[in-house]
Enzyme design. Structure first.
Site, PDB file in Angstrom:
ATOM      1  N   CYS A   1      -8.904   6.379  10.470  1.00 23.49           N
ATOM      2  CA  CYS A   1      -9.988   6.124  11.160  1.00 23.49           C
ATOM      3  C   CYS A   1     -11.103   7.187  10.443  1.00 23.49           C
ATOM      4  CB  CYS A   1     -10.123   6.231  12.557  1.00 23.49           C
ATOM      5  SG  CYS A   1      -8.762   5.040  13.316  1.00 23.49           S
TER       6      CYS A   1
ATOM      7  N   ARG B   1     -12.349   3.817   5.484  1.00 28.09           N
ATOM      8  CA  ARG B   1     -11.121   4.294   6.235  1.00 28.09           C
ATOM      9  C   ARG B   1     -10.861   3.545   7.344  1.00 28.09           C
ATOM     10  NH1 ARG B   1     -10.768   9.535   4.922  1.00 28.09           N
ATOM     11  NH2 ARG B   1      -9.364   9.831   6.912  1.00 28.09           N
TER      12      ARG B   1
ATOM     13  N   TRP C   1      -9.252   1.806  12.450  1.00 24.14           N
ATOM     14  CA  TRP C   1      -8.308   1.135  11.811  1.00 24.14           C
ATOM     15  C   TRP C   1      -7.100   1.083  12.781  1.00 24.14           C
ATOM     16  CZ3 TRP C   1      -2.982   1.100  10.259  1.00 24.14           C
ATOM     17  CH2 TRP C   1      -2.708  -0.185   9.493  1.00 24.14           C
TER      18      TRP C   1
ATOM     19  N   ASN D   1      -8.758  10.529  15.012  1.00 19.29           N
ATOM     20  CA  ASN D   1      -8.318   9.832  13.717  1.00 19.29           C
ATOM     21  C   ASN D   1      -6.821  10.339  13.643  1.00 19.29           C
ATOM     22  OD1 ASN D   1      -7.420   8.623  11.479  1.00 19.29           O
ATOM     23  ND2 ASN D   1      -8.288  10.477  10.141  1.00 19.29           N
ATOM     24  N   GLY D   2      -5.770   9.611  13.862  1.00 19.16           N
ATOM     25  CA  GLY D   2      -4.473   9.823  13.694  1.00 19.16           C
ATOM     26  C   GLY D   2      -3.388   9.236  14.904  1.00 19.16           C
TER      27      GLY D   2
ATOM     28  N   GLU E   1       1.415  -2.841 -10.721  1.00 21.74           N
ATOM     29  CA  GLU E   1      -0.002  -2.506 -10.215  1.00 21.74           C
ATOM     30  C   GLU E   1      -1.135  -3.977 -10.290  1.00 21.74           C
ATOM     31  OE1 GLU E   1      -3.507  -0.491  -9.073  1.00 21.74           O
ATOM     32  OE2 GLU E   1      -1.295  -0.228  -8.683  1.00 21.74           O
TER      33      GLU E   1
ATOM     34  N   LYS F   1      -2.860  -5.368  -7.011  1.00 20.26           N
ATOM     35  CA  LYS F   1      -4.378  -5.463  -6.643  1.00 20.26           C
ATOM     36  C   LYS F   1      -4.715  -6.778  -6.209  1.00 20.26           C
ATOM     37  CE  LYS F   1      -5.561  -2.416  -6.661  1.00 20.26           C
ATOM     38  NZ  LYS F   1      -4.694  -0.965  -7.044  1.00 20.26           N
TER      39      LYS F   1
ATOM     40  N   GLU G   1      -3.910  -7.351  -2.790  1.00 24.27           N
ATOM     41  CA  GLU G   1      -4.535  -6.323  -1.821  1.00 24.27           C
ATOM     42  C   GLU G   1      -6.125  -7.263  -1.372  1.00 24.27           C
ATOM     43  OE1 GLU G   1      -5.049  -1.842  -2.026  1.00 24.27           O
ATOM     44  OE2 GLU G   1      -4.416  -2.513  -3.952  1.00 24.27           O
TER      45      GLU G   1
ATOM     46  N   HIS H   1      17.056 -13.609 -13.825  1.00 24.67           N
ATOM     47  CA  HIS H   1      18.058 -13.200 -12.761  1.00 24.67           C
ATOM     48  C   HIS H   1      17.598 -13.748 -11.413  1.00 24.67           C
ATOM     49  CE1 HIS H   1      20.295 -11.191 -15.867  1.00 24.67           C
ATOM     50  NE2 HIS H   1      19.219 -10.465 -16.143  1.00 24.67           N
TER      51      HIS H   1
ATOM     52  N   LYS I   1      -8.573   2.948   3.240  1.00 22.40           N
ATOM     53  CA  LYS I   1      -8.305   3.589   1.826  1.00 22.40           C
ATOM     54  C   LYS I   1      -7.500   4.774   2.039  1.00 22.40           C
ATOM     55  CE  LYS I   1      -9.881   4.733  -2.273  1.00 22.40           C
ATOM     56  NZ  LYS I   1      -9.207   3.780  -3.204  1.00 22.40           N
TER      57      LYS I   1
HETATM   58  C1  AGP Z   1      -4.189   0.919  -3.630  1.00 20.21           C
HETATM   59  O1  AGP Z   1      -5.184   0.085  -4.036  1.00 20.21           O
HETATM   60  C2  AGP Z   1      -4.139   1.055  -2.143  1.00 20.21           C
HETATM   61  N1  AGP Z   1      -5.412   1.575  -1.662  1.00 20.21           N
HETATM   62  C3  AGP Z   1      -2.985   2.098  -1.607  1.00 20.21           C
HETATM   63  O2  AGP Z   1      -1.696   1.368  -2.206  1.00 20.21           O
HETATM   64  C4  AGP Z   1      -2.807   3.357  -2.146  1.00 20.21           C
HETATM   65  O3  AGP Z   1      -2.822   3.394  -3.505  1.00 20.21           O
HETATM   66  C5  AGP Z   1      -1.975   4.276  -1.322  1.00 20.21           C
HETATM   67  O4  AGP Z   1      -2.194   4.051   0.087  1.00 20.21           O
HETATM   68  C6  AGP Z   1      -1.541   5.621  -1.515  1.00 20.21           C
HETATM   69  O5  AGP Z   1      -2.998   6.380  -1.676  1.00 20.21           O
HETATM   70  P1  AGP Z   1      -3.121   7.829  -2.049  1.00 20.21           P
HETATM   71  O6  AGP Z   1      -3.249   7.530  -3.421  1.00 20.21           O
HETATM   72  O7  AGP Z   1      -4.470   8.005  -1.643  1.00 20.21           O
HETATM   73  O8  AGP Z   1      -2.183   8.521  -1.550  1.00 20.21           O
END
Ligand code: AGP
Length: 626
Positions: free
Chosen positions: A2, A28, A86, A112-113, A499, A503, A506, A522, A621
């Site tokens: 959060c 966040r 979140w 937050n936590g 990757e 993307k 996500e 396979h 994020k």
């Molecule tokens: C990637 O686009 C995501 N936001 C997520 O997978 C991110 O890479 C992951 O949470 C790791 O975050 P960090 O690099 O801040 O540790």
């Protein structure tokens, strides 16, 4: 994950100080939001407590919260706390949104936590007659503080200290009460920054809501609590009330860095920033000719790195993909074995860490709980901790013995882009530096790699200049008929395939998988039909021929193919349905180029499907809980 923001000081908060701060932290978490405003006696009087605290909460983002607040809200107040959520405990709803107020209304807080032992505390409170309106762990903490306060002759600060001593888990909290003008904040694992202004304090999960008002910031350490009394006096202490001198840092973050700069989204802005951000990562480190690479942050642990029996790389998500490329580079250039682990697995798999081993943690935010927890375990087992981090002053940077900042600038789009190329550039520099020290690279290869690396920012720029052509290709795959994608590559580009798939997943919510191209036969090849496009990453490198055969296998099964190729490749134009060209470069550097079209493709498909690319559903994020 959060975002929390608080203000106390000379100015009226107005509808902007805290709400704009929350808007800056929405990356966040954005499933619900809330604000509690504390009024001074005389503005609004509460017979029982003196001050009045009014609390508004709404499902959705900060805009939904603001729209839901009555016109009659009195914004003339010098103290408020806010939260953008979140969800971890309890679905996004008004009663689960923060701020939470204790049953007796004595304590209002944002958090937050995760309070891991909240059920134990809740059971005790229920026995004591407490009633709960939400499913959250946070409401339990608010009541636990009130319970301690009511049942001991202690002041507000001590009640919070004692309560936190009973808490197991992660927290960054802001706490206010109608019976005092103090504002209390504390952290354990979750980040918390205190902006020190002229007669005012702006407290937040990170610097973005603060820099508009001041660049002087105190990053609270774990198990520290701070209290601001009479709006001006700040005291910092540990949970045993031992006072700590504040360590004020000057943060070099400009407002325009946290604005969209004319782009439709932060993600698109950050994709286009990569020629500059990759250069910023290289600048001052990538020297000319024979000169050694200048990496001040590495020197202190270079001996450990060079004589390491084994190097572990731990990370999550996109950073984990960068780690796989780092493994490829370090093993290829130094012949030191590298193991890459998901941080969330590493901690619980009882890894074999021997003295002399080095653990490299890669993280954009520097606050990812899984990675931090894995580092703590590696520390206990005697490993040297090395960080590759973007956010300056973040927890992972502080926990590392040494490290490299990627200098990618603040990354606000939830889907990581420029931080990834920053991580890969930093790992490339590290591998080349180590190889040079170990003489495991020829002079010629050393000079060639350095020269090629210098041209990468310009080559990224030339790919971005062709973005319209890439968007045009992507538009042919944006329709609903395509619900499954395969991303395929070999060698150092296999992690780029992972990757690219991440993307697309996500931000467009389309199912996509990255696979080593050689693995297709396979199993995954069973997915191939005209509705499951394959994106091949096939630059002109040592595995080119093999990848071309894999493309033939897909073509033979009527699969649609998009291929990322080296400029001038005429062969693949005869096989693939769509071709996207990238400039030529050294094989080991191709991931810095091949990923760019994949970022643009996923962006284009997601926007064509009307998705919010900056705030994709269910994501955040910085993942600050395990
Ligand atoms: C990637 O686009 C995501 N936001 C997520 O997978 C991110 O890479 C992951 O949470 C790791 O975050 P960090 O690099 O801040 O540790």
């Amino acid at each position: 994950m959060c975002g929390i923001v608080g203000y106390v000081g000379k100015r009226d908060i107005g509808p902007d100080v805290v709400l704009n701060g929350l808007r800056r932290l929405e990356y966040r978490g954005y499933d619900s939001a809330g604000i509690a405003i504390r009024y001074n006696p005389g503005q609004r009087t509460d017979e029982q407590y003196g001050h009045v605290i009014e609390n508004w909460r709404e499902v959705g983002g900060v805009d939904e919260l603001y729209d839901s607040m009555p016109e009659t809200v009195l914004w003339e107040s010098n103290c408020a706390i806010g939260h953008t959520r979140w969800a971890t405990h309890g679905e996004p709803s008004r009663h689960n949104a923060h701020p939470h107020t204790s049953m007796g209304r004595k304590v209002t807080l944002v958090h937050n936590g995760i309070i891991e032992n909240y059920e134990t505390l809740k059971k005790k409170l229920i026995q004591e007659g407490y009633v709960f309106e939400s499913q959250t762990d946070t409401e339990v903490l608010a009541n636990w503080i009130e319970y301690i306060w009511d049942n001991n002759t202690v002041d507000f600060v001590s009640a919070v200290r004692f309560a936190l001593k009973d808490v197991v888990g992660a927290y960054a909290i802001l706490v206010i009460s109608p019976s005092t003008d103090s504002v209390i904040m504390a952290r354990k694992s979750s980040p918390l920054a205190i902006g020190v202004g002229e007669g005012e304090f702006i407290i937040a999960s990170d610097a973005t809501p603060i820099v508009e008002y001041t660049k002087d910031i105190i990053y609270l350490e774990d198990d520290q609590l701070a209290v601001i009394e009479e709006g001006t006096n700040l005291r910092i202490m540990d949970l045993d009330a031992t006072e700590v001198d504040p360590n004020i840092e000057r943060v070099e973050l400009e407002l325009d860095q946290i604005e969209k700069g004319g782009y439709d989204s932060f993600m698109l802005k950050e994709i286009y920033e990569q020629p500059d951000t990759v250069w910023t990562c290289l600048r001052g480190r990538l020297t000319e000719g024979e000169e050694p690479l200048m990496m001040g942050g590495v020197e202190s642990v270079l001996p450990q790195l060079l004589r390491a029996n084994k190097i572990f790389i731990i990370a999550c998500g996109t950073s984990w993909h960068a780690g796989l490329i780092g493994k490829n580079l370090i093993e290829k250039l130094t012949r030191i074995p590298v193991e890459v682990d998901y941080a969330s697995e590493f901690r619980y798999k009882d890894p074999i860490i021997r003295p002399g081993d080095v653990v490299i943690s890669i993280s954009q935010s520097g606050e990812t709980a899984d990675t931090k927890a894995a580092m703590e375990m590696a520390r206990e087992r005697g490993a040297t901790l090395f960080g590759v981090v973007n956010v300056v002053g973040s927890s992972i940077a502080r926990m590392s013995d040494a490290g490299i900042y990627t200098h990618s600038g603040i990354e606000i789009g939830v889907a990581s882009t420029k931080a990834f190329t920053g991580q890969v550039a930093a790992l490339t520099l590290l591998a080349i530096k180590m190889a040079r020290q170990l003489n495991s690279i020829t002079d010629n290869d050393y000079l060639k790699l350095k020269a090629a690396l210098k041209h990468i920012p310009g080559k990224i720029k030339s790919i971005l200049a062709d973005s319209e052509a890439i968007f045009e290709v992507a538009s042919r795959y944006a329709s609903e008929e395509y619900q499954d994608f395969l991303y395929l590559a070999r060698g150092i580009n296999f992690p780029v395939a992972l990757e690219g798939a991440l993307k697309l997943k996500e931000i467009s919510y389309i199912h996509a998988e990255g696979y080593p191209a050689g693995e297709m036969k396979h199993g995954p090849i069973a997915l191939i039909d005209e509705n499951c496009p394959s994106v091949f990453i096939v630059p002109n490198d040592s595995s080119y021929g093999k990848v071309v055969s894999n493309m033939q296998e897909v073509k033979a099964r009527k699969g649609k193919i998009v291929a990322i190729v080296t400029k001038g490749d005429e062969l693949i134009k005869t096989i693939a349905d769509d071709v996207i060209e990238i400039p030529e470069t050294e094989e080991l550097l191709t991931p810095l180029l091949t990923v760019i079209p994949l970022q643009l493709m996923s962006y284009s498909i997601a926007t064509a499907r009307g998705c919010n690319v900056d705030k994709p559903r269910n994501l955040a994020k910085s993942v600050t809980v395990e």
